[in-house]
Design a protein around this motif. Structure first.
Motif, PDB file in Angstrom:
ATOM      1  N   VAL A   1       0.843  -1.209   0.000  1.00 57.32           N
ATOM      2  CA  VAL A   1       0.000   0.000   0.000  1.00 57.32           C
ATOM      3  C   VAL A   1       0.871   1.249   0.000  1.00 57.32           C
ATOM      4  CG1 VAL A   1      -1.680   1.330   1.341  1.00 57.32           C
ATOM      5  CG2 VAL A   1      -1.972  -1.127   1.075  1.00 57.32           C
ATOM      6  N   SER A   2       1.947   1.232   0.787  1.00 58.81           N
ATOM      7  CA  SER A   2       2.862   2.375   0.818  1.00 58.81           C
ATOM      8  C   SER A   2       3.512   2.598  -0.542  1.00 58.81           C
ATOM      9  CB  SER A   2       3.941   2.144   1.881  1.00 58.81           C
ATOM     10  OG  SER A   2       4.886   3.186   1.879  1.00 58.81           O
ATOM     11  N   ALA A   3       3.918   1.513  -1.204  1.00 58.45           N
ATOM     12  CA  ALA A   3       4.527   1.638  -2.529  1.00 58.45           C
ATOM     13  C   ALA A   3       3.525   2.192  -3.541  1.00 58.45           C
ATOM     14  CB  ALA A   3       5.048   0.283  -2.995  1.00 58.45           C
ATOM     15  N   LEU A   4       2.274   1.741  -3.452  1.00 56.06           N
ATOM     16  CA  LEU A   4       1.250   2.250  -4.363  1.00 56.06           C
ATOM     17  C   LEU A   4       1.014   3.743  -4.145  1.00 56.06           C
ATOM     18  CD1 LEU A   4      -1.003   1.775  -6.462  1.00 56.06           C
ATOM     19  CD2 LEU A   4      -2.541   1.268  -4.533  1.00 56.06           C
ATOM     20  N   VAL A   5       0.918   4.152  -2.896  1.00 52.66           N
ATOM     21  CA  VAL A   5       0.710   5.568  -2.595  1.00 52.66           C
ATOM     22  C   VAL A   5       1.861   6.408  -3.127  1.00 52.66           C
ATOM     23  CG1 VAL A   5       0.569   7.257  -0.718  1.00 52.66           C
ATOM     24  CG2 VAL A   5      -0.762   5.150  -0.598  1.00 52.66           C
TER      25      VAL A   5
ATOM     26  N   SER B   1      -7.461  12.457  -3.136  1.00 56.92           N
ATOM     27  CA  SER B   1      -8.628  11.593  -2.924  1.00 56.92           C
ATOM     28  C   SER B   1      -8.530  10.319  -3.753  1.00 56.92           C
ATOM     29  CB  SER B   1      -9.907  12.356  -3.278  1.00 56.92           C
ATOM     30  OG  SER B   1      -9.900  12.747  -4.641  1.00 56.92           O
ATOM     31  N   ALA B   2      -7.996  10.428  -4.957  1.00 58.44           N
ATOM     32  CA  ALA B   2      -7.825   9.235  -5.793  1.00 58.44           C
ATOM     33  C   ALA B   2      -6.759   8.318  -5.201  1.00 58.44           C
ATOM     34  CB  ALA B   2      -7.445   9.642  -7.214  1.00 58.44           C
ATOM     35  N   VAL B   3      -5.695   8.904  -4.672  1.00 61.01           N
ATOM     36  CA  VAL B   3      -4.643   8.109  -4.034  1.00 61.01           C
ATOM     37  C   VAL B   3      -5.202   7.381  -2.821  1.00 61.01           C
ATOM     38  CG1 VAL B   3      -2.432   8.207  -2.859  1.00 61.01           C
ATOM     39  CG2 VAL B   3      -2.828   9.642  -4.857  1.00 61.01           C
ATOM     40  N   ALA B   4      -5.983   8.076  -2.001  1.00 63.88           N
ATOM     41  CA  ALA B   4      -6.557   7.453  -0.808  1.00 63.88           C
ATOM     42  C   ALA B   4      -7.514   6.332  -1.179  1.00 63.88           C
ATOM     43  CB  ALA B   4      -7.283   8.512   0.030  1.00 63.88           C
ATOM     44  N   THR B   5      -8.328   6.544  -2.212  1.00 58.66           N
ATOM     45  CA  THR B   5      -9.277   5.507  -2.640  1.00 58.66           C
ATOM     46  C   THR B   5      -8.544   4.261  -3.120  1.00 58.66           C
ATOM     47  OG1 THR B   5     -10.893   7.190  -3.297  1.00 58.66           O
ATOM     48  CG2 THR B   5     -11.158   4.979  -4.227  1.00 58.66           C
ATOM     49  N   ALA B   6      -7.507   4.462  -3.921  1.00 53.11           N
ATOM     50  CA  ALA B   6      -6.740   3.320  -4.419  1.00 53.11           C
ATOM     51  C   ALA B   6      -6.068   2.582  -3.271  1.00 53.11           C
ATOM     52  CB  ALA B   6      -5.703   3.794  -5.435  1.00 53.11           C
ATOM     53  N   ALA B   7      -5.539   3.317  -2.301  1.00 52.81           N
ATOM     54  CA  ALA B   7      -4.873   2.682  -1.163  1.00 52.81           C
ATOM     55  C   ALA B   7      -5.857   1.862  -0.336  1.00 52.81           C
ATOM     56  CB  ALA B   7      -4.215   3.749  -0.285  1.00 52.81           C
ATOM     57  N   VAL B   8      -7.044   2.394  -0.113  1.00 56.80           N
ATOM     58  CA  VAL B   8      -8.052   1.669   0.662  1.00 56.80           C
ATOM     59  C   VAL B   8      -8.493   0.404  -0.069  1.00 56.80           C
ATOM     60  CG1 VAL B   8     -10.415   1.769   1.539  1.00 56.80           C
ATOM     61  CG2 VAL B   8      -8.868   3.696   1.914  1.00 56.80           C
TER      62      VAL B   8
END
Length: 249
Positions: A164-168, A179-186
């Motif tokens: 998740v950290s790498a994706l963010v 908001s898109a980053v947070a949605t993808a991480a969740v």
């Protein structure tokens, strides 16, 4: 190490030795709070299970106890404090390495984020997959299997946090909206947690018929609450102390 953490956005990072001291002091507070919860809440939840075990033994005495229950409680409290301090030192080392990557404008927020992730990985995920059981439940012959399952769950939690950290980090580098980053991480976190719950084997122990469900769930909630108290106290106290240290720096 401290120089590597400096950036205009994050501010001046405190040196590692003072940072370690602040986290260790927060660990003392976290251990004391967790130990107090164990004495006031967890002990009440475990008492019915101990009574059930004694009734199974027919109430027969097997010799005088080498260590009384009171001594066990005091030792458990002190052990909780020591364990919390040791664990806080580990968290401090992790924080020193990832401080510049954590969201938040102050160290209070950044420490809160890190401890929230720690609670999810080391407390909440194991509680979902393999919740704690009181002494009346559990076959001693399955200790090895249960330990292996627990370690597998912890490993999956660490991998989840890293992915998740790498994706963010990747999505931020591409300039995506927060908001898109947070949605993808969740979404990724939920998918990986679901995979862990489904793929990792279940606890081999079964709840005996003579163990009331209330005894089991009271103990499980008390155990999870104890961990929540420890992580929350560590996050708030360390965040406050480290933020003051960073401001002075």
């Amino acid at each position: 190490m401290a120089a590597a953490l400096d950036s205009p956005r994050q501010g001046t990072a405190p040196r590692f030795a003072p940072l370690l001291g602040r986290f260790a002091l927060a660990g003392v507070a976290a251990g004391a709070a967790s130990g107090a919860w164990a004495l006031l809440v967890t002990e009440r939840a475990i008492a019915p299970a101990l009574a059930l075990e004694e009734s199974r033994a027919g109430g027969h005495e097997h010799g005088e106890e080498l260590v009384g229950r009171g001594t066990q409680l005091v030792g458990g409290f002190l052990g909780t404090v020591v364990a919390a301090v040791v664990f806080s030192v580990v968290v401090a080392a992790v924080y020193a390495g990832v401080r510049h990557r954590l969201p938040g404008r102050t160290d209070v927020g950044r420490v809160a984020v890190l401890t929230a992730v720690g609670f999810g990985v080391f407390a909440l995920l194991p509680a979902l997959k393999m919740p704690a059981n009181p002494p009346a439940v559990g076959d001693p012959d399955t200790v090895g299997t249960r330990t292996a399952i627990y370690v597998a769950v912890l490993g999956a939690g660490v991998v989840t946090a890293l992915l998740v950290s790498a994706l963010v980090g990747t999505l931020r580098a591409r300039g995506l909206h927060p908001s898109a980053v947070a949605t993808a991480a969740v979404l990724l976190a939920v998918a990986l947690v679901a995979a862990t719950v489904l793929l990792v084997p279940d606890n081999p122990d079964t709840i005996a018929a003579d163990v009331p469900a209330a005894v089991v769930w009271d103990f499980r909630l008390a155990s999870l609450g104890q961990l929540a108290v420890m992580w929350t106290t560590l996050g708030l106290t360390a965040g406050y102390l480290v933020d003051r240290l960073a401001r002075r720096s």
